[in-house]
Design an enzyme around this catalytic site. Structure first.
Site, PDB file in Angstrom:
ATOM      1  N   SER A   1      -3.941  -9.844   0.292  1.00  0.00           N
ATOM      2  CA  SER A   1      -4.628  -9.499   1.540  1.00  0.00           C
ATOM      3  C   SER A   1      -5.656 -10.538   1.909  1.00  0.00           C
ATOM      4  O   SER A   1      -6.051 -10.628   3.069  1.00  0.00           O
ATOM      5  CB  SER A   1      -5.379  -8.177   1.377  1.00  0.00           C
ATOM      6  OG  SER A   1      -4.543  -7.177   0.904  1.00  0.00           O
TER       7      SER A   1
ATOM      8  N   GLU B   1       2.368  -9.348   8.411  1.00  0.00           N
ATOM      9  CA  GLU B   1       1.802 -10.666   8.694  1.00  0.00           C
ATOM     10  C   GLU B   1       2.532 -11.676   7.819  1.00  0.00           C
ATOM     11  O   GLU B   1       2.533 -11.544   6.593  1.00  0.00           O
ATOM     12  CB  GLU B   1       0.294 -10.683   8.398  1.00  0.00           C
ATOM     13  CG  GLU B   1      -0.511  -9.869   9.407  1.00  0.00           C
ATOM     14  CD  GLU B   1      -1.995  -9.752   9.053  1.00  0.00           C
ATOM     15  OE1 GLU B   1      -2.823  -9.752   9.967  1.00  0.00           O
ATOM     16  OE2 GLU B   1      -2.317  -9.654   7.851  1.00  0.00           O
TER      17      GLU B   1
ATOM     18  N   ASN C   1      -7.003  -7.780   8.366  1.00  0.00           N
ATOM     19  CA  ASN C   1      -8.085  -7.527   7.411  1.00  0.00           C
ATOM     20  C   ASN C   1      -9.370  -8.258   7.783  1.00  0.00           C
ATOM     21  O   ASN C   1     -10.467  -7.780   7.499  1.00  0.00           O
ATOM     22  CB  ASN C   1      -7.655  -7.899   5.993  1.00  0.00           C
ATOM     23  CG  ASN C   1      -6.705  -6.855   5.422  1.00  0.00           C
ATOM     24  OD1 ASN C   1      -6.535  -5.790   6.009  1.00  0.00           O
ATOM     25  ND2 ASN C   1      -6.085  -7.159   4.311  1.00  0.00           N
TER      26      ASN C   1
ATOM     27  N   HIS D   1       2.633 -10.075   4.179  1.00  0.00           N
ATOM     28  CA  HIS D   1       1.571  -9.070   4.026  1.00  0.00           C
ATOM     29  C   HIS D   1       1.953  -7.779   4.723  1.00  0.00           C
ATOM     30  O   HIS D   1       1.925  -7.681   5.950  1.00  0.00           O
ATOM     31  CB  HIS D   1       0.243  -9.622   4.573  1.00  0.00           C
ATOM     32  CG  HIS D   1      -0.907  -8.706   4.359  1.00  0.00           C
ATOM     33  ND1 HIS D   1      -1.733  -8.277   5.367  1.00  0.00           N
ATOM     34  CD2 HIS D   1      -1.357  -8.094   3.235  1.00  0.00           C
ATOM     35  CE1 HIS D   1      -2.640  -7.458   4.873  1.00  0.00           C
ATOM     36  NE2 HIS D   1      -2.429  -7.334   3.587  1.00  0.00           N
TER      37      HIS D   1
HETATM   38  N1  LIG Z   1      -3.971  -1.356  -1.011  1.00  0.00           N
HETATM   39  C1  LIG Z   1      -3.736  -1.798   0.201  1.00  0.00           C
HETATM   40  O1  LIG Z   1      -3.977  -1.095   1.173  1.00  0.00           O
HETATM   41  C2  LIG Z   1      -3.133  -3.167   0.402  1.00  0.00           C
HETATM   42  C3  LIG Z   1      -2.565  -3.476   1.641  1.00  0.00           C
HETATM   43  C4  LIG Z   1      -1.924  -4.709   1.810  1.00  0.00           C
HETATM   44  C5  LIG Z   1      -1.916  -5.615   0.758  1.00  0.00           C
HETATM   45  N2  LIG Z   1      -2.510  -5.300  -0.436  1.00  0.00           N
HETATM   46  C6  LIG Z   1      -2.426  -6.298  -1.515  1.00  0.00           C
HETATM   47  O2  LIG Z   1      -1.360  -5.913  -2.358  1.00  0.00           O
HETATM   48  C7  LIG Z   1      -1.642  -6.317  -3.689  1.00  0.00           C
HETATM   49  C8  LIG Z   1      -1.559  -5.119  -4.610  1.00  0.00           C
HETATM   50  O3  LIG Z   1      -2.569  -4.188  -4.252  1.00  0.00           O
HETATM   51  P1  LIG Z   1      -2.444  -2.641  -4.606  1.00  0.00           P
HETATM   52  O4  LIG Z   1      -3.472  -1.952  -3.799  1.00  0.00           O
HETATM   53  O5  LIG Z   1      -1.035  -2.222  -4.504  1.00  0.00           O
HETATM   54  O6  LIG Z   1      -2.911  -2.649  -6.135  1.00  0.00           O
HETATM   55  P2  LIG Z   1      -2.676  -1.528  -7.252  1.00  0.00           P
HETATM   56  O7  LIG Z   1      -3.778  -1.700  -8.219  1.00  0.00           O
HETATM   57  O8  LIG Z   1      -2.466  -0.201  -6.640  1.00  0.00           O
HETATM   58  O9  LIG Z   1      -1.287  -1.976  -7.944  1.00  0.00           O
HETATM   59  C9  LIG Z   1      -1.121  -3.154  -8.674  1.00  0.00           C
HETATM   60  C10 LIG Z   1       0.014  -2.947  -9.659  1.00  0.00           C
HETATM   61  O10 LIG Z   1       0.311  -4.211 -10.300  1.00  0.00           O
HETATM   62  C11 LIG Z   1       0.638  -3.957 -11.657  1.00  0.00           C
HETATM   63  N3  LIG Z   1       0.473  -5.172 -12.432  1.00  0.00           N
HETATM   64  C12 LIG Z   1      -0.667  -5.704 -12.914  1.00  0.00           C
HETATM   65  N4  LIG Z   1      -0.386  -6.833 -13.603  1.00  0.00           N
HETATM   66  C13 LIG Z   1       0.949  -7.011 -13.550  1.00  0.00           C
HETATM   67  C14 LIG Z   1       1.841  -7.981 -14.100  1.00  0.00           C
HETATM   68  N5  LIG Z   1       1.387  -9.000 -14.813  1.00  0.00           N
HETATM   69  N6  LIG Z   1       3.174  -7.840 -13.871  1.00  0.00           N
HETATM   70  C15 LIG Z   1       3.631  -6.813 -13.154  1.00  0.00           C
HETATM   71  N7  LIG Z   1       2.841  -5.861 -12.621  1.00  0.00           N
HETATM   72  C16 LIG Z   1       1.507  -5.964 -12.824  1.00  0.00           C
HETATM   73  C17 LIG Z   1      -0.299  -2.828 -12.040  1.00  0.00           C
HETATM   74  O11 LIG Z   1       0.216  -2.132 -13.173  1.00  0.00           O
HETATM   75  C18 LIG Z   1      -0.321  -1.964 -10.760  1.00  0.00           C
HETATM   76  O12 LIG Z   1       0.669  -0.960 -10.795  1.00  0.00           O
HETATM   77  C19 LIG Z   1      -3.004  -6.965  -3.663  1.00  0.00           C
HETATM   78  O13 LIG Z   1      -2.840  -8.350  -3.536  1.00  0.00           O
HETATM   79  C20 LIG Z   1      -3.633  -6.385  -2.423  1.00  0.00           C
HETATM   80  O14 LIG Z   1      -4.614  -7.195  -1.885  1.00  0.00           O
HETATM   81  C21 LIG Z   1      -3.094  -4.093  -0.632  1.00  0.00           C
END
Ligand SMILES: NC(=O)c1ccc[n+]([C@@H]2O[C@H](COP(=O)([O-])OP(=O)(O)OC[C@H]3O[C@@H](n4cnc5c(N)ncnc54)[C@H](O)[C@@H]3O)[C@@H](O)[C@H]2O)c1
Length: 596
Positions: free
Chosen positions: A121, A154, A192, A142
């Site tokens: 993000s 995005e 964002n 994204h």
């Molecule tokens: N939460 C949101 O609203 C949102 C929206 C758009 C983008 N994002 C982006 O998406 C990405 C993930 O965010 P999220 O909110 O889903 O996080 P989250 O913490 O909910 O999930 C992350 C997952 O990655 C796993 N993980 C960690 N290390 C790992 C590895 N080495 N190999 C495989 N899996 C691994 C974890 O076990 C976890 O299940 C981030 O870059 C975030 O910025 C988030």
């Protein structure tokens, strides 16, 4: 010929990854879904199952399609399972070193032609790409939360991303039924960059007890038509993720203090309060992962009990003023059964206001929303006057005269002389300090702000503004009156912009700055906020409706009172106002409305 994507890999099955898996599998693409451990894999599988089961229950997905969807997904621990996919999307936590390590590993495991994408993000896609030997095949894709629902993607190209990779990914987005905006690699991209300053500001309001979580959220939902309030949205995003995004944006985005995470956020993350995913964040949820909010120790008592708390009885209401707001307020009170005394500066003006109220009530009758008898009864409750003396026996006065402090202060001084003791005196000001008006009387404890929204008969929200001198009884009275009008009252402190304008206008101003910096177009920015965040209008559409002059003056007030450098009005906004491009009312603002 666009590249065929028959199998994609998704790394990390948390809030975003599990949703992204669903998006691909729903659209007939095989998915290899990868996690770090068996328990994490099970959690990811449970998110996917929960989401598709909900879609079936809501009739949005046939059972057979759900089963086919699940058959397309293969779950695995470790990146080695991704050796033969055509594209990988990484969705692991927002840490640069972690993402770089994963990309280096993906580079080793995947075929040379595989496209490697990140769902980051806020981190630099470029910095992630240089961890591989193929930065020209690295791109940002994204998605928005929840990925199966939100239409926007995005697509983030770096200076080295190959144009054909961009084109292939754009075609893939279209196949997924998504709308993409393609942009360069900048902190927070479009959505964002415009969203997180606002979210952080809302957390700051909550932290400083400026308003309750319920009131902050209700204000933005009901005042701006947003699908969720900012604190509920933080819980959905995940507070750990939100913290990292803010922190990265602060560091990458020019150290704008508005992105420095509010200290409370860090405390909540440390305490394990991560939002919906952990069952508790700003709100408490039925269980981890559930969207259902349950009452907790800070949930307010039922409205009736709260408003009964010292509220004074109100039967007769004076409304001072003859503009749009006064007209709407007279109508709303009269319809709700109050006796109303309308006071203007002359009987000619009174006649006009009376006509306007009649016209508006008649519209209700034509639309079948109001019985003729109720219209007549409402009109019968209003008396029309050109002298404040007729306010001697009212229980509440709502002032809605011109937005000039000297005029309002003089009026309140007169009301102080005329009105009986115990009357609640309310101002509808949207930008002046209520305390200034209160101190023009000898009864500041009885003075509140009642900030109605336009059009008053339609808008469900009222901001009740209490100053440092307002008594609890006066606040309770204001809340009880709003409830009797069928409006939702939110209570806040006496600061520039109250809740809604303070949160809304800096975001609009930021959108203008983004346009001015040529990062994106007005159309794409509007798209991003509507399709990525579910806003009813994009910022430029809204600015043209609100009026650029109005937006500029509110933004100036916020800047002057709060001295926040990030609130300085965008020069482009000032120039457009100087040029007379004020929006729809002058047929030209950010867009040309002359031929529409
Ligand atoms: N939460 C949101 O609203 C949102 C929206 C758009 C983008 N994002 C982006 O998406 C990405 C993930 O965010 P999220 O909110 O889903 O996080 P989250 O913490 O909910 O999930 C992350 C997952 O990655 C796993 N993980 C960690 N290390 C790992 C590895 N080495 N190999 C495989 N899996 C691994 C974890 O076990 C976890 O299940 C981030 O870059 C975030 O910025 C988030």
């Amino acid at each position: 010929m666009a590249r065929e994507f028959s199998t994609v890999g998704v790394v990390g099955l948390g809030t975003m990854g599990a949703g992204i898996v669903e998006v691909f599998a729903r659209n007939g693409i095989d998915v290899v879904a990868v996690e770090i451990s068996e328990p994490a894999l099970e959690r990811g599988r449970a998110i996917l199952t929960g989401s598709t089961d909900r879609a079936v229950a809501k009739g949005k997905l046939a059972e057979a399609d759900r089963d086919a969807l699940h058959e397309r997904v293969r779950f695995a621990v470790g990146l080695d399972a991704l050796h033969s996919v055509d594209l990988v999307i990484e969705a692991v936590p927002e840490h640069l070193d972690l993402k770089q390590r994963i990309f280096a590993e993906l580079d080793r495991v995947c075929r040379p032609e595989t496209i490697l994408a990140t769902n980051t993000s806020s981190l630099s896609v470029t910095e992630i790409s240089v961890a591989t030997t193929r930065p020209n095949q690295v791109i940002g894709i994204h998605f928005f939360n929840p990925a199966p629902v939100m239409k926007l993607v995005e697509v983030v190209r770096t200076v080295v991303t190959a144009p054909e990779v961009v084109a292939d990914v754009e075609a893939l987005c279209a196949r997924l039924g998504k709308v993409d905006v393609t942009i360069n690699d900048r902190a927070g991209f479009i959505a964002n960059a415009l969203l997180f300053g606002y979210l952080n500001h809302a957390v700051g309001m909550f932290e400083s007890h400026y308003a309750t979580r319920e009131d902050i959220d209700a204000a933005m939902k009901l005042g701006c038509g947003l699908p969720m309030g900012p604190l509920a949205l933080m819980d959905l995003i995940g507070l750990d993720t939100a913290y990292e995004i803010l922190d990265t944006m602060y560091r990458r985005g020019g150290r704008d203090r508005r992105h420095a995470p509010v200290p409370l956020l860090k405390q909540m993350v440390t305490a394990g309060l991560l939002g919906r995913k952990s069952g508790r964040g700003f709100y408490t949820y039925e269980r981890p992962g559930s969207p259902v909010v349950v009452p907790d120790e800070t949930t307010p008592l039922a409205t009736d009990a709260a408003v009964a708390d010292g509220a004074r009885a109100i039967a007769k209401v004076g409304v001072v003023g003859s503009g749009t707001m006064a007209t709407g307020i007279i109508e709303v009170f009269a319809k709700a059964g109050y006796e109303v005394v309308s006071v203007t500066r002359g009987m000619e003006k009174s006649a006009k206001v009376c006509e306007a109220v009649k016209t508006s009530l008649n519209k209700g009758v034509v639309r079948g929303k109001l019985a003729e008898a109720d219209r007549d009864a409402a009109l019968g409750r209003v008396s029309w006057s050109a002298t404040l003396d007729h306010l001697a026996d009212v229980d509440l006065v709502v002032e809605a005269v011109v937005e000039e402090l000297s005029v309002k202060k003089a009026l309140f001084a007169s009301l102080d002389e005329i009105c009986k003791p115990g009357v609640v005196l309310a101002t509808t000001t949207s930008s002046l300090p209520v305390i200034d008006v209160a101190m023009a009387t000898h009864r500041p404890a009885d003075v509140v702000g009642l900030h109605f929204f336009n059009p008053t008969p339609v808008m469900p929200l009222v901001e009740v503004v209490r100053t440092i001198r307002t008594s609890p009884e006066a606040t309770a009275t204001a809340r009880a009156v709003c409830a009797a009008l069928g409006k939702t009252a939110v209570v806040c402190g006496d600061r520039s912009g109250f809740i809604v304008n303070a949160l809304l206008f800096p975001y609009l101003n930021d959108a203008v700055k983004m346009l001015e910096a040529s990062y994106s177009t007005a159309d794409d920015i509007d798209h991003a906020m509507k399709l990525g965040c579910g806003y009813p209008m994009g910022p430029f559409e809204l600015l043209d409706v609100v009026g650029l002059d109005v937006a500029l003056s509110i933004q100036r007030e916020l800047y002057l009172e709060l001295r926040e450098p990030g609130f300085a009005p965008a020069p482009l906004l000032e120039h457009l106002v100087t040029a007379g491009y004020l929006g729809r009312k002058t047929r030209r603002g950010f867009r040309d409305h002359a031929h529409r």
